[in-house]
Write a protein that holds these residues in place. Structure first.
Motif, PDB file in Angstrom:
ATOM      1  N   SER A  15       0.832  -1.213   0.000  1.00  0.00           N
ATOM      2  CA  SER A  15       0.000   0.000   0.000  1.00  0.00           C
ATOM      3  C   SER A  15       0.858   1.251   0.000  1.00  0.00           C
ATOM      4  O   SER A  15       0.609   2.198  -0.754  1.00  0.00           O
ATOM      5  CB  SER A  15      -0.932   0.004   1.218  1.00  0.00           C
ATOM      6  N   PHE A  63      -9.512   7.749   0.464  1.00  0.00           N
ATOM      7  CA  PHE A  63      -8.193   7.630   1.074  1.00  0.00           C
ATOM      8  C   PHE A  63      -7.099   8.315   0.260  1.00  0.00           C
ATOM      9  O   PHE A  63      -6.185   8.914   0.806  1.00  0.00           O
ATOM     10  CB  PHE A  63      -7.823   6.148   1.250  1.00  0.00           C
ATOM     11  N   GLN A  71      -9.359   6.418  -4.509  1.00  0.00           N
ATOM     12  CA  GLN A  71      -9.379   5.178  -3.728  1.00  0.00           C
ATOM     13  C   GLN A  71     -10.354   5.355  -2.566  1.00  0.00           C
ATOM     14  O   GLN A  71     -10.242   6.313  -1.798  1.00  0.00           O
ATOM     15  CB  GLN A  71      -7.988   4.857  -3.198  1.00  0.00           C
ATOM     16  N   LYS A  73     -13.218   3.466   0.459  1.00  0.00           N
ATOM     17  CA  LYS A  73     -13.531   2.320   1.301  1.00  0.00           C
ATOM     18  C   LYS A  73     -15.010   2.004   1.152  1.00  0.00           C
ATOM     19  O   LYS A  73     -15.851   2.891   1.181  1.00  0.00           O
ATOM     20  CB  LYS A  73     -13.218   2.630   2.761  1.00  0.00           C
ATOM     21  N   THR A  78     -11.317  -1.907   0.146  1.00  0.00           N
ATOM     22  CA  THR A  78     -10.994  -0.671  -0.548  1.00  0.00           C
ATOM     23  C   THR A  78     -10.952  -0.951  -2.046  1.00  0.00           C
ATOM     24  O   THR A  78     -10.679  -2.079  -2.458  1.00  0.00           O
ATOM     25  CB  THR A  78      -9.631  -0.100  -0.104  1.00  0.00           C
TER      26      THR A  78
END
Length: 580
Positions: A15, A63, A71, A73, A78
Motif C-alpha cells: 500500500s 483515502f 481510492q 472504502k 478498498t
C-alpha cells in the motif's frame, strides 16, 4: 512472526509503495455517487476487476487519488472509482449530496464564488442538461453559491440541495485566487493567447495544485493580464477573469498587419437583452454584428422559438418568419452596409399577432447558415463566416424510431438516443464554422438505410458521417472505433475515406481515458458491408463512439459532458479533413 502478521506487513508495504508512485496524492474526504450505479474496481483502470457496485447517493470515504481515480472504502474493502462519476468533497468542504426537492427556496451566497440570477425565473436542474428534472426555481437577483462548473453549466447550492443552472442565464463572479508562495510575483502583460491542446484546465492560481474552475478548448482565445513563473520554473498566465492557465498549453496569437489601410470593423460583445416575461407573449430582439468579411445576426427570444421559425428561400433571398412574435426594439441596422449582404431588414407585421419577418439578400459566395440556440430561445444566422463555408455535410444519427439499436445492460440507455444527442452537437459545431448540415433524422424516427445514403447522394454532400454506439457479448470490451469502406473505389477515393477515418479517430483518442478498440488506433476497414458506407458516393465513415455493453462506458455515453466531448472530437476531425 505469525503468518497473519507477515501478511499484514506485506499488504502495508504494498500500500505504501503504491501511494509513493508518481501521480498519486494523499486525499481525504467523501465521494457521493451521482449515477444510478457505480462500479468499484480493484485498480484505477476501466479494465480492472469489478469488486462491487454502489448506488446513487451512497457515500464512500476517500483515502487517496491517482489522476482521475479515487481510492475509497466500501464495507471492509478498498477499491477505486472514476472521479467524474461521483461528487467529491475534501474533508474540510461542505457536503453537496443532491436530495429530493421538498421546497423551492434559495440561499444568498456566503462565499466569493456565487451566481446571480439575471432572468425573471431560472430553473435549477438535477443534471447539467436542459432535459434533466427541474428541482426548483429561483427568481431574478437571487444569489447561488457555485460549487463547480461543467461546460456551460454551473453546479450551485440552493437551500439544502445542489443542482445545475445554465451559465449564460446568471452573472457569475469568480473567486479571487488565494495567494500562495511562488518564486516570482506576477508581471503585468497585455496579450492574447490561444489554446493549442485539446482541452486545458483553468485554475485559481499558477500551478496544478490549485483548484480547477473551468476548461478552455483548442483554438479558444484567452485574454492575458499577467504572467508568473511558478516554483517549478514553468510559466503560468493570469487571465482577465482571474483564472490561470498553463503557459505551455497555449500559444501567443501573432499580430497580423492588415493588407488594407482602411480601418477594420471588430466585433464587440453584445449584452443579452432584458426581455419581458414569457407570460406577456413572445418578444424578440434582433441584432447584427460585422465580423471581418461577414455578418452575424442574432435573434433573442423570451421563450422557446426555434421550433416555431419558418424559413423561406428564393434565389439569394432568405426570409426568417417568427409567427406571433413582437419586436422589443426597432431594428436600427436596415440602412447600414453589412458584409456579405445586399439587403438586411426587419419588419413587424401590422397585426402584432402575425409576427416578425427578417429578410436577408446575401451577396457572399456561399449561402448563410442558421444555427438554433442550445436553450431554444435564440438563433444565429451566419453570412460569409467560418472555415467550412460552401461545405455540405450529412450527419447520420444511427437507428431511431422502432429501432433502438443497442441497449445498455445497467442503465438501459438506448443507442438511438445517444446517437441523436451527439449528432445534434456535431451539427452545431460544424454550423458555427459555416458548413451546411443535413441530418438524416431530426427526432425519434427511422429512415431506412437506403434513404440515408440516397439523401446524401441527392444533396451532393462532400462528407457523410454516421454516428453509432457499439455493443459486445462481453461487458469488459471497451473503446472507440471508426470504420471506412473501400469496395469498388479508386485509390484516391479510398485515400480520402481513410484520411477522414484517421482524423476523426485521432481527435476522439485525445479525450482523457478514451482508448482505441482494436489495432491501427481503432481505424477499421469495413468487412461487414455496412450499407451507408457502400451506398454513399462521397467520403464516408461510421463512428462507434463507445460500448453500451460495458457498464462504465454506458455511464459515459449517458453523460451530456461526454457526449459533448465526442461531438467536438468528431467535428474537429472533419474540420481538419477540409483544412489540412
Amino acid at each position: 512472526m505469525t503468518k497473519t502478521r507477515k501478511i499484514f506487513h506485506l499488504l502495508l508495504f504494498i500500500s505504501l509503495f503504491w501511494l509513493l508512485l508518481p501521480g498519486w496524492a494523499i486525499a481525504s474526504g467523501t465521494a457521493t455517487v451521482t449515477g444510478t450505479k457505480l462500479n468499484i474496481r480493484q485498480f484505477p483502470s476501466t479494465t480492472a476487476k469489478i469488486l462491487g457496485q454502489v448506488k446513487k447517493g451512497d457515500k464512500l470515504p476517500v483515502f487517496s487519488q491517482k489522476g482521475d481515480w479515487l481510492q475509497v472504502k466500501f464495507g471492509k474493502q478498498t477499491g477505486w472509482v472514476f472521479k467524474s462519476l461521483v461528487s467529491y468533497q475534501a474533508a474540510n468542504s461542505q457536503t453537496t449530496a443532491v436530495r429530493p426537492v421538498q421546497q423551492q427556496t434559495t440561499t444568498s451566497g456566503t462565499g466569493s464564488n456565487y451566481a446571480t440570477v439575471t432572468g425573471t425565473k431560472l430553473n435549477i436542474r438535477q443534471f447539467p442538461s436542459t432535459t434533466a428534472k427541474i428541482l426548483g426555481q429561483v427568481k431574478k437577483g437571487d444569489k447561488l453559491p457555485v460549487l463547480s462548473q461543467k461546460g456551460d453549466w454551473l453546479q450551485v447550492k440552493f437551500g439544502k440541495q445542489t443542482g445545475w443552472v445554465f451559465k449564460s442565464l446568471v452573472s457569475y463572479k469568480l473567486a479571487q485566487p488565494e495567494a500562495k508562495p511562488v518564486n516570482q510575483a506576477p508581471a503585468a502583460v497585455q496579450k492574447t493567447v490561444y489554446v493549442i491542446a485539446t482541452t486545458v484546465n483553468l485554475r485559481t492560481g499558477p500551478g496544478t495544485n490549485y483548484a480547477k474552475v473551468g476548461v478552455a478548448r483548442q483554438g479558444q482565445e484567452l485574454k492575458v493580464v499577467a504572467q508568473q513563473k511558478a516554483s517549478d520554473g514553468k510559466i503560468w498566465y493570469k487571465l482577465a477573469n482571474n483564472a490561470w492557465v498553463a503557459g505551455w498549453l497555449v500559444q501567443e496569437k501573432p499580430q497580423v498587419t492588415p493588407v488594407s489601410s482602411q480601418p477594420q470593423d471588430k466585433p464587440e460583445p453584445e449584452p443579452v437583452p432584458n426581455l419581458p416575461p414569457a407570460e406577456q407573449g413572445l418578444y424578440i430582439d434582433i441584432r447584427a454584428i460585422k465580423e471581418g468579411d461577414g455578418t452575424r445576426i442574432k435573434v433573442y427570444a423570451n421563450s422557446s422559438v426555434t421550433d416555431q421559425v419558418v424559413l423561406e428561400k428564393q434565389d439569394r433571398q432568405w426570409k426568417v418568419i417568427l409567427p406571433g412574435a413582437k419586436l422589443l426594439n426597432p431594428f436600427d441596422g436596415a440602412g447600414q452596409s453589412w458584409p456579405g449582404l445586399e439587403l438586411l431588414q426587419v419588419q413587424q407585421l401590422e397585426d402584432d399577432a402575425a409576427g416578425v419577418v427578417l429578410t436577408a439578400v446575401y451577396s457572399s459566395v456561399y449561402a448563410p447558415v442558421l444555427i438554433p440556440g442550445q436553450d431554444g430561445r435564440s438563433l444565429e444566422i451566419l453570412v460569409g463566416l467560418g472555415r467550412l463555408q460552401g461545405r455540405t455535410i450529412v450527419i447520420d444519427p444511427g437507428h431511431g424510431g422502432t429501432d433502438p439499436g443497442a441497449i445498455g445492460g445497467v442503465l438501459k440507455v438506448k443507442e438511438k438516443d445517444v446517437n441523436l444527442a451527439i449528432a445534434q452537437r456535431v451539427r452545431r459545431y460544424l454550423a458555427e464554422e459555416g458548413a451546411q448540415i443535413i441530418m438524416t433524422r431530426e427526432g425519434d424516427t427511422y429512415p431506412t438505410l437506403a434513404e440515408r445514403y440516397t439523401l446524401a447522394n441527392d444533396q451532393q454532400a462532400q462528407l457523410f458521417v454516421s454516428i453509432h454506439a457499439n455493443s459486445n457479448t462481453s461487458s469488459s470490451v471497451y473503446g472507440s472505433a471508426t470504420y471506412y469502406n473501400n469496395e469498388n473505389r479508386t485509390s484516391e477515393e479510398i485515400a480520402a475515406r481513410l484520411k477522414l477515418a484517421q482524423l476523426i479517430q485521432e481527435e476522439i483518442l485525445k479525450i482523457p481515458e478514451r482508448k482505441a478498440f482494436g489495432a491501427n488506433n481503432g481505424v477499421w476497414l469495413d468487412s461487414r458491408g455496412l450499407a451507408v458506407l457502400r451506398g454513399t458516393r462521397m467520403p464516408s465513415v461510421l463512428v462507434e463512439t463507445a460500448f453500451l455493453s460495458n457498464p462504465t462506458e454506458e455511464q459515459l455515453l449517458n453523460d451530456p459532458g461526454f457526449q459533448d466531448q465526442i461531438a467536438r472530437a468528431i467535428a474537429q476531425g472533419i474540420i481538419r479533413y477540409f483544412t489540412e
